[in-house]
Design a protein around this motif. Structure first.
Motif, PDB file in Angstrom:
ATOM      1  N   PRO A 144      -0.504  -5.022  -3.839  1.00 34.82           N
ATOM      2  CA  PRO A 144      -1.660  -5.249  -2.962  1.00 34.82           C
ATOM      3  C   PRO A 144      -2.190  -6.687  -3.110  1.00 34.82           C
ATOM      4  O   PRO A 144      -2.370  -7.193  -4.228  1.00 34.82           O
ATOM      5  CB  PRO A 144      -2.666  -4.195  -3.444  1.00 34.82           C
ATOM      6  CG  PRO A 144      -1.789  -3.068  -3.908  1.00 34.82           C
ATOM      7  CD  PRO A 144      -0.633  -3.767  -4.600  1.00 34.82           C
TER       8      PRO A 144
ATOM      9  N   ASN B 184      -7.798   2.210  -3.544  1.00 31.22           N
ATOM     10  CA  ASN B 184      -6.346   2.049  -3.680  1.00 31.22           C
ATOM     11  C   ASN B 184      -5.905   0.627  -3.397  1.00 31.22           C
ATOM     12  O   ASN B 184      -4.849   0.196  -3.851  1.00 31.22           O
ATOM     13  CB  ASN B 184      -5.621   2.993  -2.709  1.00 31.22           C
ATOM     14  CG  ASN B 184      -5.704   4.422  -3.177  1.00 31.22           C
ATOM     15  OD1 ASN B 184      -5.927   4.698  -4.361  1.00 31.22           O
ATOM     16  ND2 ASN B 184      -5.549   5.345  -2.241  1.00 31.22           N
TER      17      ASN B 184
ATOM     18  N   ASN C 156       5.509   1.616  -3.492  1.00 23.61           N
ATOM     19  CA  ASN C 156       5.173   0.320  -4.100  1.00 23.61           C
ATOM     20  C   ASN C 156       4.042   0.447  -5.120  1.00 23.61           C
ATOM     21  O   ASN C 156       4.042  -0.250  -6.141  1.00 23.61           O
ATOM     22  CB  ASN C 156       4.855  -0.706  -3.017  1.00 23.61           C
ATOM     23  CG  ASN C 156       6.124  -1.160  -2.319  1.00 23.61           C
ATOM     24  OD1 ASN C 156       7.144  -1.369  -2.982  1.00 23.61           O
ATOM     25  ND2 ASN C 156       6.098  -1.279  -1.008  1.00 23.61           N
ATOM     26  N   ILE C 157       3.096   1.328  -4.842  1.00 21.97           N
ATOM     27  CA  ILE C 157       2.030   1.595  -5.820  1.00 21.97           C
ATOM     28  C   ILE C 157       2.659   2.191  -7.092  1.00 21.97           C
ATOM     29  O   ILE C 157       2.331   1.795  -8.213  1.00 21.97           O
ATOM     30  CB  ILE C 157       0.987   2.592  -5.234  1.00 21.97           C
ATOM     31  CG1 ILE C 157       0.291   1.987  -4.008  1.00 21.97           C
ATOM     32  CG2 ILE C 157      -0.021   3.028  -6.283  1.00 21.97           C
ATOM     33  CD1 ILE C 157      -0.728   0.928  -4.304  1.00 21.97           C
TER      34      ILE C 157
ATOM     35  N   PHE D 288       0.813  -1.227   0.000  1.00 24.03           N
ATOM     36  CA  PHE D 288       0.000   0.000   0.000  1.00 24.03           C
ATOM     37  C   PHE D 288       0.844   1.273   0.000  1.00 24.03           C
ATOM     38  O   PHE D 288       0.324   2.366  -0.179  1.00 24.03           O
ATOM     39  CB  PHE D 288      -0.918   0.056   1.238  1.00 24.03           C
ATOM     40  CG  PHE D 288      -1.975  -1.018   1.288  1.00 24.03           C
ATOM     41  CD1 PHE D 288      -2.317  -1.755   0.162  1.00 24.03           C
ATOM     42  CD2 PHE D 288      -2.655  -1.269   2.483  1.00 24.03           C
ATOM     43  CE1 PHE D 288      -3.301  -2.733   0.220  1.00 24.03           C
ATOM     44  CE2 PHE D 288      -3.648  -2.248   2.546  1.00 24.03           C
ATOM     45  CZ  PHE D 288      -3.962  -2.976   1.414  1.00 24.03           C
TER      46      PHE D 288
ATOM     47  N   LYS E 231      -7.942  -0.026  -8.121  1.00 13.78           N
ATOM     48  CA  LYS E 231      -6.888   0.615  -8.934  1.00 13.78           C
ATOM     49  C   LYS E 231      -5.735  -0.341  -9.232  1.00 13.78           C
ATOM     50  O   LYS E 231      -5.346  -0.477 -10.392  1.00 13.78           O
ATOM     51  CB  LYS E 231      -6.378   1.874  -8.239  1.00 13.78           C
ATOM     52  CG  LYS E 231      -7.284   3.081  -8.415  1.00 13.78           C
ATOM     53  CD  LYS E 231      -6.605   4.310  -7.811  1.00 13.78           C
ATOM     54  CE  LYS E 231      -7.624   5.348  -7.422  1.00 13.78           C
ATOM     55  NZ  LYS E 231      -7.059   6.321  -6.469  1.00 13.78           N
ATOM     56  N   PRO E 232      -5.169  -1.008  -8.212  1.00 13.60           N
ATOM     57  CA  PRO E 232      -4.075  -1.938  -8.562  1.00 13.60           C
ATOM     58  C   PRO E 232      -4.545  -3.095  -9.446  1.00 13.60           C
ATOM     59  O   PRO E 232      -3.785  -3.578 -10.284  1.00 13.60           O
ATOM     60  CB  PRO E 232      -3.558  -2.431  -7.199  1.00 13.60           C
ATOM     61  CG  PRO E 232      -4.573  -2.033  -6.191  1.00 13.60           C
ATOM     62  CD  PRO E 232      -5.317  -0.864  -6.743  1.00 13.60           C
TER      63      PRO E 232
END
Ligand code: NAP
Length: 285
Positions: A138, A167, A125-126, A121, A171-172
């Motif tokens: 994630p 998030n 990393n995102i 998170f 999104k991922p």
């Protein structure tokens, strides 16, 4: 009739692989460690944390749960995180969300060392995921990608619709599907004519948090349907976002709730703890 994507069974197989990896590390005196920070008494969080502890123990991850009162300040919690950032005993740090209102979750996520961010998170990393250099991902969307792989579901060139843009899931998920060459549409609460948008999808991932919201009008016959939702109905029973009985006859593949995405999330958390450990220890040998 759709083929059922059995997340429970797949999770057990993947956990077995991770357990073998942990045994190999143990022979070299390396013991992956995961610390979970739990603030307050949220009943759902207590259950999630207990499940994580149980799986960690089962596969041989050294785990600890640190409990803090709901009155802990943001600064005090960040101090705790900084302590675990330095620790060589724990390679993964997870702060169980949600946190009490007086604590800013963004500040907490930013305090975790990205190398120990087993949830994936942290904005770094995102960002890595966006830039095509993923490190930790994630766990829920990562687990869904493992499902596609295990069931030989092709993604390249397919139309994928993800409903929900959080998030941690939507999104991922969109980014991972894009990286796998799907053509991705992200839908949300402001999307116009959602059933029309969703029923274009070859791959439909639903993560909105509304019980039985997605009916057969949302689903193209032959589509793959992934239900991330975890909701309680009036009788207290766990139900997904998808009206399973209605959608299952027309889908090609579908995940059940429970026994679908849920067990995969925890499994990817364990796998990423081991990977974080390997990067921290082996890369410095
Ligand atoms: P979240 O942060 O509340 O986000 C929900 C998303 O759904 C938002 O993007 C929202 O749109 C969208 N949405 C809400 N109502 C909608 C509607 N009527 N039509 C279209 N879109 C709508 O939720 P989350 O954390 O992503 O979780 C979603 C669900 O997955 C929950 O049931 C949660 O419990 C479950 N979950 C399960 C796992 C697992 O391991 N199985 C893991 C994580 C979450 P806006 O952005 O426009 O508000």
């Amino acid at each position: 009739m759709a083929q059922l994507i059995n997340g429970k069974e797949l999770a057990e197989n993947l956990q077995q692989e991770t357990a073998t990896r942990i045994e190999e590390l143990a022979k070299r005196g390396i013991h992956p460690g995961l610390v979970v920070l739990l603030v307050g008494e949220n009943p759902a969080s207590q259950i999630y944390v207990r499940n994580k502890e149980r799986v960690a123990k089962k596969i041989g991850i050294h785990s600890a749960v640190k409990r803090y009162p709901a009155t802990i300040t943001e600064a005090e919690l960040i101090k705790e995180i900084e302590f675990f950032n330095q620790s060589t005993e724990f390679h993964g740090i997870l702060v169980q969300l949600p946190l009490p209102d007086h604590i800013n979750e963004d500040h907490i996520l930013l305090a975790i060392d990205p190398a120990k961010d087993v949830d994936g998170f942290h904005p770094l990393n995102i960002g890595r995921l966006f830039a095509g250099m993923p490190q930790t991902i994630p766990c829920t969307p990562y687990g869904i990608m493992k499902m596609f792989e295990a069931y030989d579901i092709p993604l390249a060139g397919k139309k994928a619709v993800v409903i929900g843009r959080s998030n941690i899931v939507g999104k991922p998920m969109g980014m991972l599907l894009l990286a796998a060459d799907a053509t991705v549409t992200m839908a949300h609460s402001k999307t116009l004519d959602l059933p029309a948008v969703a029923s274009e999808a070859d791959i439909l991932v639903v993560a909105i948090g509304r019980g039985h919201f997605v009916t057969k009008e949302f689903v193209k016959p032959g589509a793959v349907v992934i239900d991330v939702g975890m909701n309680r109905n009036a009788e207290g029973k766990l139900i997904g976002d998808v009206k399973f009985d209605e959608v299952e006859p027309i889908a090609s593949h579908i995940t059940p709730v429970p026994g679908g995405v849920g067990p995969m999330t925890i499994t990817m958390l364990m796998q990423q703890t081991v990977e974080c450990c390997e990067r921290q220890v082996l890369d410095h040998e």
